[in-house]
Structure formats: C-alpha cells, structure tokens
Motif scaffolding. Sequence first.
Motif, PDB file in Angstrom:
ATOM      1  N   GLY A  58    -108.609 -84.478 -86.100  1.00 28.80           N
ATOM      2  CA  GLY A  58    -107.401 -84.921 -85.405  1.00 28.80           C
ATOM      3  C   GLY A  58    -107.740 -85.712 -84.148  1.00 28.80           C
ATOM      4  O   GLY A  58    -108.886 -85.721 -83.702  1.00 28.80           O
ATOM      5  N   LYS A  59    -106.739 -86.344 -83.571  1.00 28.52           N
ATOM      6  CA  LYS A  59    -106.903 -87.172 -82.372  1.00 28.52           C
ATOM      7  C   LYS A  59    -107.969 -88.240 -82.585  1.00 28.52           C
ATOM      8  O   LYS A  59    -108.709 -88.593 -81.654  1.00 28.52           O
ATOM      9  CB  LYS A  59    -107.252 -86.321 -81.136  1.00 28.52           C
ATOM     10  N   ASP A  61    -107.626 -91.202 -82.886  1.00 29.92           N
ATOM     11  CA  ASP A  61    -107.329 -92.384 -82.065  1.00 29.92           C
ATOM     12  C   ASP A  61    -108.039 -92.351 -80.711  1.00 29.92           C
ATOM     13  O   ASP A  61    -108.176 -93.373 -80.052  1.00 29.92           O
ATOM     14  CB  ASP A  61    -105.807 -92.505 -81.844  1.00 29.92           C
ATOM     15  N   MET A  62    -108.488 -91.154 -80.284  1.00 33.04           N
ATOM     16  CA  MET A  62    -109.160 -91.049 -78.979  1.00 33.04           C
ATOM     17  C   MET A  62    -110.678 -90.988 -79.122  1.00 33.04           C
ATOM     18  O   MET A  62    -111.412 -91.054 -78.139  1.00 33.04           O
ATOM     19  CB  MET A  62    -108.683 -89.792 -78.254  1.00 33.04           C
ATOM     20  N   ASP A  87    -104.506 -89.602 -86.978  1.00 36.00           N
ATOM     21  CA  ASP A  87    -103.925 -89.811 -85.656  1.00 36.00           C
ATOM     22  C   ASP A  87    -102.496 -89.296 -85.779  1.00 36.00           C
ATOM     23  O   ASP A  87    -101.632 -89.941 -86.345  1.00 36.00           O
ATOM     24  CB  ASP A  87    -103.982 -91.311 -85.325  1.00 36.00           C
ATOM     25  N   LEU A  89    -100.291 -88.769 -83.553  1.00 36.54           N
ATOM     26  CA  LEU A  89     -99.271 -89.386 -82.712  1.00 36.54           C
ATOM     27  C   LEU A  89     -98.610 -90.560 -83.419  1.00 36.54           C
ATOM     28  O   LEU A  89     -97.421 -90.779 -83.303  1.00 36.54           O
ATOM     29  CB  LEU A  89     -99.865 -89.866 -81.383  1.00 36.54           C
ATOM     30  N   ASN A 131    -104.732 -76.449 -79.025  1.00 38.47           N
ATOM     31  CA  ASN A 131    -104.719 -77.804 -78.465  1.00 38.47           C
ATOM     32  C   ASN A 131    -105.377 -78.897 -79.308  1.00 38.47           C
ATOM     33  O   ASN A 131    -105.612 -79.992 -78.824  1.00 38.47           O
ATOM     34  CB  ASN A 131    -105.365 -77.788 -77.064  1.00 38.47           C
ATOM     35  N   VAL A 132    -105.677 -78.608 -80.555  1.00 34.77           N
ATOM     36  CA  VAL A 132    -106.282 -79.654 -81.388  1.00 34.77           C
ATOM     37  C   VAL A 132    -105.220 -80.515 -82.080  1.00 34.77           C
ATOM     38  O   VAL A 132    -105.552 -81.500 -82.735  1.00 34.77           O
ATOM     39  CB  VAL A 132    -107.252 -79.078 -82.454  1.00 34.77           C
ATOM     40  N   LYS A 134    -102.360 -78.979 -83.900  1.00 34.59           N
ATOM     41  CA  LYS A 134    -101.795 -78.299 -85.081  1.00 34.59           C
ATOM     42  C   LYS A 134    -100.281 -78.517 -85.183  1.00 34.59           C
ATOM     43  O   LYS A 134     -99.779 -78.933 -86.220  1.00 34.59           O
ATOM     44  CB  LYS A 134    -102.079 -76.788 -85.026  1.00 34.59           C
ATOM     45  N   THR A 136     -98.357 -80.654 -83.632  1.00 34.93           N
ATOM     46  CA  THR A 136     -97.999 -82.074 -83.759  1.00 34.93           C
ATOM     47  C   THR A 136     -98.162 -82.523 -85.212  1.00 34.93           C
ATOM     48  O   THR A 136     -97.322 -83.245 -85.751  1.00 34.93           O
ATOM     49  CB  THR A 136     -98.903 -82.927 -82.838  1.00 34.93           C
ATOM     50  N   ASP A 151     -98.621 -71.011 -77.910  1.00 31.95           N
ATOM     51  CA  ASP A 151     -99.983 -70.598 -78.247  1.00 31.95           C
ATOM     52  C   ASP A 151    -100.142 -69.098 -78.235  1.00 31.95           C
ATOM     53  O   ASP A 151    -100.537 -68.508 -77.243  1.00 31.95           O
ATOM     54  CB  ASP A 151    -100.957 -71.202 -77.234  1.00 31.95           C
TER      55      ASP A 151
HETATM   56  P1  G4P Z   1    -101.868 -77.212 -80.950  1.00 32.95           P
HETATM   57  O1  G4P Z   1    -100.630 -76.958 -81.739  1.00 32.95           O
HETATM   58  O2  G4P Z   1    -103.094 -77.273 -81.797  1.00 32.95           O
HETATM   59  O3  G4P Z   1    -102.061 -76.296 -79.786  1.00 32.95           O
HETATM   60  O4  G4P Z   1    -101.773 -78.688 -80.324  1.00 32.95           O
HETATM   61  P2  G4P Z   1    -100.479 -79.592 -80.071  1.00 32.95           P
HETATM   62  O5  G4P Z   1     -99.916 -80.055 -81.362  1.00 32.95           O
HETATM   63  O6  G4P Z   1     -99.580 -78.892 -79.117  1.00 32.95           O
HETATM   64  O7  G4P Z   1    -101.146 -80.843 -79.359  1.00 32.95           O
HETATM   65  C1  G4P Z   1    -101.847 -80.726 -78.137  1.00 32.95           C
HETATM   66  C2  G4P Z   1    -101.813 -82.059 -77.419  1.00 32.95           C
HETATM   67  O8  G4P Z   1    -102.516 -83.039 -78.196  1.00 32.95           O
HETATM   68  C3  G4P Z   1    -100.403 -82.634 -77.221  1.00 32.95           C
HETATM   69  O9  G4P Z   1    -100.421 -83.375 -76.004  1.00 32.95           O
HETATM   70  C4  G4P Z   1    -100.266 -83.624 -78.381  1.00 32.95           C
HETATM   71  O10 G4P Z   1     -99.340 -84.647 -78.108  1.00 32.95           O
HETATM   72  C5  G4P Z   1    -101.686 -84.165 -78.449  1.00 32.95           C
HETATM   73  N1  G4P Z   1    -102.034 -84.670 -79.795  1.00 32.95           N
HETATM   74  C6  G4P Z   1    -101.902 -84.037 -80.982  1.00 32.95           C
HETATM   75  N2  G4P Z   1    -102.358 -84.786 -81.989  1.00 32.95           N
HETATM   76  C7  G4P Z   1    -102.800 -85.938 -81.432  1.00 32.95           C
HETATM   77  C8  G4P Z   1    -103.413 -87.123 -81.972  1.00 32.95           C
HETATM   78  O11 G4P Z   1    -103.670 -87.277 -83.183  1.00 32.95           O
HETATM   79  N3  G4P Z   1    -103.748 -88.092 -81.062  1.00 32.95           N
HETATM   80  C9  G4P Z   1    -103.529 -87.956 -79.722  1.00 32.95           C
HETATM   81  N4  G4P Z   1    -103.893 -88.955 -78.923  1.00 32.95           N
HETATM   82  N5  G4P Z   1    -102.966 -86.847 -79.190  1.00 32.95           N
HETATM   83  C10 G4P Z   1    -102.601 -85.857 -80.036  1.00 32.95           C
HETATM   84  P3  G4P Z   1     -99.962 -82.753 -74.653  1.00 32.95           P
HETATM   85  O12 G4P Z   1    -100.174 -83.795 -73.628  1.00 32.95           O
HETATM   86  O13 G4P Z   1    -100.568 -81.417 -74.437  1.00 32.95           O
HETATM   87  O14 G4P Z   1     -98.486 -82.472 -74.914  1.00 32.95           O
HETATM   88  P4  G4P Z   1     -97.319 -83.527 -74.911  1.00 32.95           P
HETATM   89  O15 G4P Z   1     -97.270 -84.047 -73.525  1.00 32.95           O
HETATM   90  O16 G4P Z   1     -97.651 -84.601 -75.912  1.00 32.95           O
HETATM   91  O17 G4P Z   1     -96.147 -82.688 -75.285  1.00 32.95           O
END
Ligand code: G4P
Length: 291
Positions: A58-59, A61-62, A87, A89, A131-132, A134, A136, A151
């Motif tokens: 996941g993520k 894109d970063m 990604d 998002l 925070n990985v 899940k 989203t 969490d």
């Molecule tokens: P979790 O259930 O595993 O604990 O994780 P969660 O989906 O809450 O995501 C944790 C943070 O990571 C969130 O940002 C979410 O927007 C971001 N995120 C999830 N998937 C992706 C991705 O594929 N790419 C990127 N760039 N970010 C991702 P946050 O700042 O903690 O919350 P929010 O401000 O977006 O609400």
Amino acid sequence: MSIQWFPGHMAKARREVTEALKLVDVVIEIVDARLPVSSRNPMMAEVTQNKPIVIVLGKADMADDGMTALFRDQWKKNLHVPVVAVDNLHGQGMNILIEAAKQATADKFAKMAKKGIRRKTIRAMVVGIPNVGKSTMINRLAKRSAAKTGDKPGVTKQQQWIKVGQELELLDTPGILWPKFDDRDVALRLAWSGAIKSTLLESQELALELLSWLNKQYPQALQNRYQFSSMTMTSAEMLEEIGAKRVAKKAQDVIDVERAAELVLRDVQTGLLGRITFDELTMLDSFGDQA
Ligand code: G4P
C-alpha cells in the motif's frame, strides 16, 4: 493511531484474527510499500497458517517505484504468493488486487468444485499493522468514503460482509496486528514513516539517523530539499543548518534543534523529499523471506 501493544493485547489480537480467518478464503495482507518488511507482522505466517494470501504494497504512490518493483518480484519468487502494489488514495491497483485474490484461491475453489461445492464469491479479510491503509483500502474497494474503524487490536465484533463487484466479499473490519518493534532498524523505519509515534525514540535521535541514512541512500533528494552549504556535512551539522535556516530561534542565536528535527520528519512523512523507500532488500533476511 498509536496503539500501546502489550503481551495481553497481542495474544487477544492474534486470537481474534485467527477466529475471523476461519470465515474467509483468502487473507489480504497489507504493508506499507515504503517499508514492506518493517511494516509486516512478525507472526503473519503463523497467524495465517496455510490460508491463501495476497500481499498488498500500500501507499505505493509514496514509495520509490524501483524498490517497490524489487520487493514485489522478490516476494513473488520467494513466498509464491501474488504481490500487488496499490495507491489507495487514487484507487490504483484495485482491479489487479481482485484478480490476485481470484488467482490465490483458484486451487481451493477448483478442489471444492470437484467435491460438488459451488460458491460464487471469494471471501476475504484485510489484515495489517496500524496505519498501513487498511480502512482506506476497504472503503475504496467498497466504494464508500466514511466508516473509520478505529485502531483496536484484533478485529471488532459484529462483522459484516461488503460486496466488491460480483466475485469478492470482504469483511468490513480489518484484522489489526502489531509490527516487529523490538528490532531497532524496524522501529526506526516505522517512526521515520510516521507509522508509530516517536515516543520511544527522541525526535532528534530519529532525525539524525534519518539524515545520515538519506545522505547515503537519497543524497540528491536531501540536497534538493535543504540546499546544504556543503556536501560533506555530518548529520548534526545538517540538522543545525536546517534549524538555522528554517526554524525560528529559541532565544537569541539559539537554534531550536528539536523543532528542526520535527520538521525533517514531517517533510519526509508528507513526501516533500519525494518518493522514498526506507527498507532495504537485505532486510528480507530478517523475516526469513529469502528462503
Ligand atoms: P489503517 O486502517 O491501516 O490504520 O490505516 P488508514 O486506512 O487509516 O490510513 C492511514 C493513513 O494513510 C491515512 O492518512 C490514509 O489517508 C493514508 N493512506 C492510506 N492508503 C494510502 C495510499 O495508498 N497512499 C497514500 N499516500 N496514503 C494512504 P492520515 O493522514 O492518517 O488520515 P487522513 O488525514 O487521510 O484521514
């Protein structure tokens, strides 16, 4: 976001995830593509037993694209499981993920069909450390925007199935497990990425280690962001200079190194240094994922 994990929590989380796993055909294990090894649960293989598994980076894109491809290929080869970069998002990789879930369960469904058992949908659950991404990802797959699960270790009760297209059903609450934080290299990377709060390690210590690591692995990104006055500075000198240039002084002429450290961590976590992967391929060894 930060969970304090105690042995009691871990045992309970594991028990709950194990229970929920009985309901599903496939486990979708999500890790952070920036730290694929450090953001895995150390007991994942034992928790999932012989369930088919799909690993999601996941993520993506970063993360550094080249590194994501290397980790994906290495895991595909060594673990013999589908590995998909997504990604969440922007919804990239979702269809590939659904295909991967089908691929992972094809054998099981073929065996069931031989016994005359026909089921149309694959049942899956998402598992990973906090925070990985899940929640989203579940929301993205379910095409909904809200429903934050919070969490709590393990899995919350009263689960529901979410339909994802015609062929996949997903448990609406993910399984939450713990990272391998007793390993310093892992803890550092979890903190650099923002996955854990830096309470165990001081911001300054974290930032100094990060600057020194970036200087080796991503020197150009570091230089582009901070435009250091010399290319041969120690990490302490870098932090001082960042403090001098970018942070208000504490008192007259006293550089606020603590705030400089927080700024560096925030810059990296919000992607201001570009796409960075913190884990290195050699770290695969520590999980026995090389075999
Ligand atoms: P979790 O259930 O595993 O604990 O994780 P969660 O989906 O809450 O995501 C944790 C943070 O990571 C969130 O940002 C979410 O927007 C971001 N995120 C999830 N998937 C992706 C991705 O594929 N790419 C990127 N760039 N970010 C991702 P946050 O700042 O903690 O919350 P929010 O401000 O977006 O609400």
